[in-house]
Design an enzyme around this catalytic site. Structure first.
Site, PDB file in Angstrom:
ATOM      1  N   SER A  20       0.810  -1.213   0.000  1.00  0.00           N
ATOM      2  CA  SER A  20       0.000   0.000   0.000  1.00  0.00           C
ATOM      3  C   SER A  20       0.852   1.276   0.000  1.00  0.00           C
ATOM      4  O   SER A  20       1.825   1.384   0.742  1.00  0.00           O
ATOM      5  CB  SER A  20      -0.900   0.007   1.230  1.00  0.00           C
ATOM      6  OG  SER A  20      -1.563   1.246   1.308  1.00  0.00           O
ATOM      7  N   SER A  22      -0.668   4.073   0.719  1.00  0.00           N
ATOM      8  CA  SER A  22      -1.473   5.013   1.506  1.00  0.00           C
ATOM      9  C   SER A  22      -0.716   5.681   2.664  1.00  0.00           C
ATOM     10  O   SER A  22      -0.854   6.894   2.852  1.00  0.00           O
ATOM     11  CB  SER A  22      -2.736   4.330   2.018  1.00  0.00           C
ATOM     12  OG  SER A  22      -3.553   4.010   0.924  1.00  0.00           O
ATOM     13  N   LYS A  63     -15.181  -2.827   0.956  1.00  0.00           N
ATOM     14  CA  LYS A  63     -15.876  -1.567   0.667  1.00  0.00           C
ATOM     15  C   LYS A  63     -17.403  -1.692   0.774  1.00  0.00           C
ATOM     16  O   LYS A  63     -18.086  -0.727   1.095  1.00  0.00           O
ATOM     17  CB  LYS A  63     -15.485  -1.052  -0.728  1.00  0.00           C
ATOM     18  CG  LYS A  63     -14.048  -0.540  -0.771  1.00  0.00           C
ATOM     19  CD  LYS A  63     -13.708   0.056  -2.118  1.00  0.00           C
ATOM     20  CE  LYS A  63     -12.259   0.478  -2.171  1.00  0.00           C
ATOM     21  NZ  LYS A  63     -11.879   1.101  -3.430  1.00  0.00           N
ATOM     22  N   ASP A 100     -13.539   7.661  -3.859  1.00  0.00           N
ATOM     23  CA  ASP A 100     -13.036   7.185  -5.160  1.00  0.00           C
ATOM     24  C   ASP A 100     -13.701   7.954  -6.300  1.00  0.00           C
ATOM     25  O   ASP A 100     -13.128   8.110  -7.375  1.00  0.00           O
ATOM     26  CB  ASP A 100     -13.320   5.685  -5.325  1.00  0.00           C
ATOM     27  CG  ASP A 100     -12.332   4.820  -4.550  1.00  0.00           C
ATOM     28  OD1 ASP A 100     -11.235   5.310  -4.233  1.00  0.00           O
ATOM     29  OD2 ASP A 100     -12.676   3.665  -4.240  1.00  0.00           O
ATOM     30  N   ALA A 128     -14.762  -0.646  -7.803  1.00  0.00           N
ATOM     31  CA  ALA A 128     -14.185   0.480  -8.551  1.00  0.00           C
ATOM     32  C   ALA A 128     -14.969   0.709  -9.842  1.00  0.00           C
ATOM     33  O   ALA A 128     -15.156   1.856 -10.273  1.00  0.00           O
ATOM     34  CB  ALA A 128     -12.717   0.204  -8.854  1.00  0.00           C
ATOM     35  N   TYR A 200      -1.879   1.240 -10.335  1.00  0.00           N
ATOM     36  CA  TYR A 200      -0.733   2.169 -10.280  1.00  0.00           C
ATOM     37  C   TYR A 200       0.587   1.450 -10.010  1.00  0.00           C
ATOM     38  O   TYR A 200       1.646   2.069  -9.993  1.00  0.00           O
ATOM     39  CB  TYR A 200      -0.961   3.252  -9.207  1.00  0.00           C
ATOM     40  CG  TYR A 200      -1.464   2.700  -7.902  1.00  0.00           C
ATOM     41  CD1 TYR A 200      -0.583   2.230  -6.956  1.00  0.00           C
ATOM     42  CD2 TYR A 200      -2.828   2.608  -7.655  1.00  0.00           C
ATOM     43  CE1 TYR A 200      -1.054   1.686  -5.771  1.00  0.00           C
ATOM     44  CE2 TYR A 200      -3.304   2.066  -6.479  1.00  0.00           C
ATOM     45  CZ  TYR A 200      -2.410   1.609  -5.541  1.00  0.00           C
ATOM     46  OH  TYR A 200      -2.877   1.059  -4.381  1.00  0.00           O
ATOM     47  N   GLY A 221      -3.394   4.725 -12.387  1.00  0.00           N
ATOM     48  CA  GLY A 221      -4.284   5.065 -11.284  1.00  0.00           C
ATOM     49  C   GLY A 221      -3.675   5.860 -10.143  1.00  0.00           C
ATOM     50  O   GLY A 221      -4.348   6.104  -9.137  1.00  0.00           O
TER      51      GLY A 221
HETATM   52  P1  NAP Z   1     -12.967  -5.799  -6.925  1.00  0.00           P
HETATM   53  O1  NAP Z   1     -14.169  -5.292  -6.238  1.00  0.00           O
HETATM   54  O2  NAP Z   1     -12.289  -7.039  -6.460  1.00  0.00           O
HETATM   55  O3  NAP Z   1     -13.387  -5.968  -8.468  1.00  0.00           O
HETATM   56  C1  NAP Z   1     -12.516  -6.300  -9.460  1.00  0.00           C
HETATM   57  C2  NAP Z   1     -13.303  -6.835 -10.647  1.00  0.00           C
HETATM   58  O4  NAP Z   1     -12.377  -7.218 -11.631  1.00  0.00           O
HETATM   59  C3  NAP Z   1     -14.081  -8.086 -10.303  1.00  0.00           C
HETATM   60  O5  NAP Z   1     -15.366  -7.766  -9.881  1.00  0.00           O
HETATM   61  C4  NAP Z   1     -14.062  -8.858 -11.593  1.00  0.00           C
HETATM   62  O6  NAP Z   1     -15.156  -8.488 -12.400  1.00  0.00           O
HETATM   63  C5  NAP Z   1     -12.810  -8.384 -12.287  1.00  0.00           C
HETATM   64  N1  NAP Z   1     -11.759  -9.386 -12.192  1.00  0.00           N
HETATM   65  C6  NAP Z   1     -11.184  -9.876 -11.055  1.00  0.00           C
HETATM   66  N2  NAP Z   1     -10.282 -10.817 -11.384  1.00  0.00           N
HETATM   67  C7  NAP Z   1     -10.279 -10.905 -12.733  1.00  0.00           C
HETATM   68  C8  NAP Z   1      -9.566 -11.692 -13.664  1.00  0.00           C
HETATM   69  N3  NAP Z   1      -8.667 -12.583 -13.274  1.00  0.00           N
HETATM   70  N4  NAP Z   1      -9.838 -11.525 -14.972  1.00  0.00           N
HETATM   71  C9  NAP Z   1     -10.757 -10.626 -15.399  1.00  0.00           C
HETATM   72  N5  NAP Z   1     -11.465  -9.853 -14.538  1.00  0.00           N
HETATM   73  C10 NAP Z   1     -11.212  -9.986 -13.248  1.00  0.00           C
HETATM   74  O7  NAP Z   1     -11.843  -4.707  -6.956  1.00  0.00           O
HETATM   75  P2  NAP Z   1     -12.033  -3.137  -7.130  1.00  0.00           P
HETATM   76  O8  NAP Z   1     -12.059  -2.489  -5.820  1.00  0.00           O
HETATM   77  O9  NAP Z   1     -13.153  -2.887  -8.054  1.00  0.00           O
HETATM   78  O10 NAP Z   1     -10.640  -2.749  -7.807  1.00  0.00           O
HETATM   79  C11 NAP Z   1     -10.368  -3.091  -9.137  1.00  0.00           C
HETATM   80  C12 NAP Z   1      -8.980  -2.575  -9.535  1.00  0.00           C
HETATM   81  O11 NAP Z   1      -8.952  -1.155  -9.423  1.00  0.00           O
HETATM   82  C13 NAP Z   1      -7.868  -3.094  -8.626  1.00  0.00           C
HETATM   83  O12 NAP Z   1      -6.737  -3.302  -9.409  1.00  0.00           O
HETATM   84  C14 NAP Z   1      -7.631  -1.945  -7.664  1.00  0.00           C
HETATM   85  O13 NAP Z   1      -6.312  -1.916  -7.171  1.00  0.00           O
HETATM   86  C15 NAP Z   1      -7.896  -0.752  -8.577  1.00  0.00           C
HETATM   87  N6  NAP Z   1      -8.330   0.429  -7.821  1.00  0.00           N
HETATM   88  C16 NAP Z   1      -7.551   1.545  -7.891  1.00  0.00           C
HETATM   89  C17 NAP Z   1      -7.928   2.691  -7.222  1.00  0.00           C
HETATM   90  C18 NAP Z   1      -7.052   3.894  -7.305  1.00  0.00           C
HETATM   91  O14 NAP Z   1      -7.205   4.785  -6.487  1.00  0.00           O
HETATM   92  N7  NAP Z   1      -6.169   3.978  -8.289  1.00  0.00           N
HETATM   93  C19 NAP Z   1      -9.112   2.718  -6.480  1.00  0.00           C
HETATM   94  C20 NAP Z   1      -9.915   1.580  -6.438  1.00  0.00           C
HETATM   95  C21 NAP Z   1      -9.497   0.431  -7.131  1.00  0.00           C
HETATM   96  P3  NAP Z   1     -15.983  -9.606 -13.216  1.00  0.00           P
HETATM   97  O15 NAP Z   1     -16.118 -10.784 -12.304  1.00  0.00           O
HETATM   98  O16 NAP Z   1     -17.268  -8.930 -13.480  1.00  0.00           O
HETATM   99  O17 NAP Z   1     -15.234  -9.932 -14.457  1.00  0.00           O
END
Ligand code: NAP
Length: 418
Positions: A20, A22, A63, A100, A128, A200, A221
């Site tokens: 992290s 953060s 979350k 976010d 996200a 990121y 990101g």
């Molecule tokens: P999450 O709730 O776990 O959701 C990720 C989604 O990605 C899942 O619902 C799934 O959707 C898909 N996924 C997961 N594994 C996969 C795989 N092997 N192949 C294809 N799709 C896959 O996570 P999140 O909080 O939404 O975060 C998603 C990404 O955004 C992460 O990498 C996180 O680090 C990043 N993020 C960045 C920030 C920032 O501030 N830059 C903020 C929040 C999140 P499906 O099952 O529908 O395919």
């Protein structure tokens, strides 16, 4: 930074927080304490009632899971269905927010791309993704399609969306330590005007490296991460964080986490200069040849002699795949990495590539079979264009390694301010 928040106990809860950013971001935003709490799901309930923190951020996978424990939830967080910031009020009530939303809006503004009237696909359907869809919708995207492995729009019928103008990766695909993979083949999206990757680390995912090659505006990101933290900090303290501070933190983290990759002819001083650079820039030093030797129980020179150059290059590529995932490192590479074009993305994913140029007659030749067996001049002629093509910065070596290191630091700082 005011001193009035120093007794505030803040932090982050999530399941895996090893990498992290953060704490470092919040340390630059205000002077409250900021601790990481790695919780397994069965520990969440106790944590929420423990009162251990006055205010905290929430990340994967909690979350949504924190929402039932909150007394109030902001409209934005309710709309998105996820909370990433929790503040305990004086009366003990827990209030949930989603910052976010602000973070992704900020990321769009940094890239400077107009969303209004454009069609978008959002990869992934997690927390996200919901935030991204809300922002894109509020900014007037003409059509937003969520691509989900188990959904109606999925990776099997992706061809239906090859006309998408905006692409957002909201999956963890390509994120450390699974660097180098992309959820889509970007080349197929011939109408694409911008690529947003929420990841990121690495700073350039496979998807972003592809966008760069295709000349498509793109962004990682980090700006979202810092902006959402800044907004959370405002909720924690009640103090506004100005845009200049957000910008400065993004630049600072980007500079601190970037690798400095040294390329150049064998014997040009990459290891000697690299060690000095690492010490002076507070980075770890990694010698690719040494890592190769440790892993394969033979030196690159022995591998070239016993296995042949082609096999050695394949093994060297594997070694680079591992070490180039690191952040905040100075990496000295073997002289021939530039002979294989496929090494470029590996070196570039997290790093600035510095070419150390040194006169052929001054190169050290100790223990280097290629340097001895072929004429160095011929080797240089064969590689010189590739050294230039790979490099972001070119530095002429001096007789004093400390001076060469200083020239590199100056050149990097100059590029950052350009
Ligand atoms: P999450 O709730 O776990 O959701 C990720 C989604 O990605 C899942 O619902 C799934 O959707 C898909 N996924 C997961 N594994 C996969 C795989 N092997 N192949 C294809 N799709 C896959 O996570 P999140 O909080 O939404 O975060 C998603 C990404 O955004 C992460 O990498 C996180 O680090 C990043 N993020 C960045 C920030 C920032 O501030 N830059 C903020 C929040 C999140 P499906 O099952 O529908 O395919």
């Amino acid at each position: 930074m005011s001193t009035q928040n120093k007794d505030l106990r803040c932090g982050l809860i999530g399941e895996h927080l090893g990498h992290s950013f953060s704490p470092i971001i919040h340390s630059q935003l205000a002077n409250y304490s900021y601790e990481l709490f790695e919780l397994v799901p069965s520990e969440l309930k106790d944590f929420m009632s423990s009162g251990r923190l006055d205010a905290f951020n929430v990340t994967i996978p909690y979350k949504k899971a924190v929402m039932p424990y909150l007394d109030e939830i902001s409209d934005e967080a309710l709309l998105i269905g996820a909370v990433n910031t929790v503040v305990k009020k004086k009366d003990g009530k827990l209030i949930g927010y989603n910052t976010d939303y602000f973070g992704f809006s900020y990321m769009i503004d940094v890239l400077g791309v107009e969303i209004k009237g454009k069609s978008a696909i959002v990869l992934g359907s997690g927390g996200a993704s919901a935030t991204v869809c809300a922002v894109l919708s509020d900014r007037g995207a003409s059509k937003i399609t969520v691509i989900s492995r188990g959904g109606k729009d999925n990776y099997e019928n992706l061809h239906l969306h090859y006309g998408a103008e905006i692409i957002v990766n909201a999956t963890p695909l390509g994120m450390y330590p699974n660097n180098g993979i992309s959820p889509i083949d970007l080349k197929k999206f011939t109408n694409c005007k911008a690529v947003f990757d929420l990841i990121y680390n690495p700073s350039r995912t496979r998807l972003l490296l592809d966008a760069k090659k295709l000349g498509i505006p793109h962004i990682n990101g980090l700006s979202m991460l810092v902006a959402q933290a800044a907004k959370a900090s405002e909720f924690f303290t009640g103090n506004k964080v100005d845009g200049e501070s957000i910008k400065k933190i993004i630049e600072d983290i980007s500079a601190k986490t970037e690798n400095i990759i040294l390329i150049g002819m064998p014997g040009c001083g990459k290891t000697t200069v690299g060690k000095i650079l690492a010490e002076q820039t507070d980075r770890k030093f990694i010698d690719a040849d040494e890592e190769f030797s440790k892993h394969h129980s033979m030196t690159p020179a022995e591998a070239i002699t016993s296995l042949g150059e082609e096999r050695f290059r394949e093994l060297e590529h594997e070694t680079l795949s591992r070490i180039c995932k690191e952040s905040s490192a100075v990496i000295a590479t073997g002289g021939g990495v530039v002979t294989r074009e496929y090494n470029y993305d590996l070196l570039h994913q997290n790093g600035r590539i510095v070419y150390i140029l040194r006169d052929i007659d001054k190169l050290s030749r100790e223990g280097r079979p290629l340097s001895q067996n072929s004429s160095l001049q011929k080797l240089f002629e064969a590689r010189k264009d590739a050294y230039i093509r790979f490099s972001d910065i070119m530095i002429e070596s001096t007789e004093i390694p400390e001076l060469t290191a200083k020239k590199i630091i100056d050149a990097i700082n100059k590029k950052e301010t350009e």
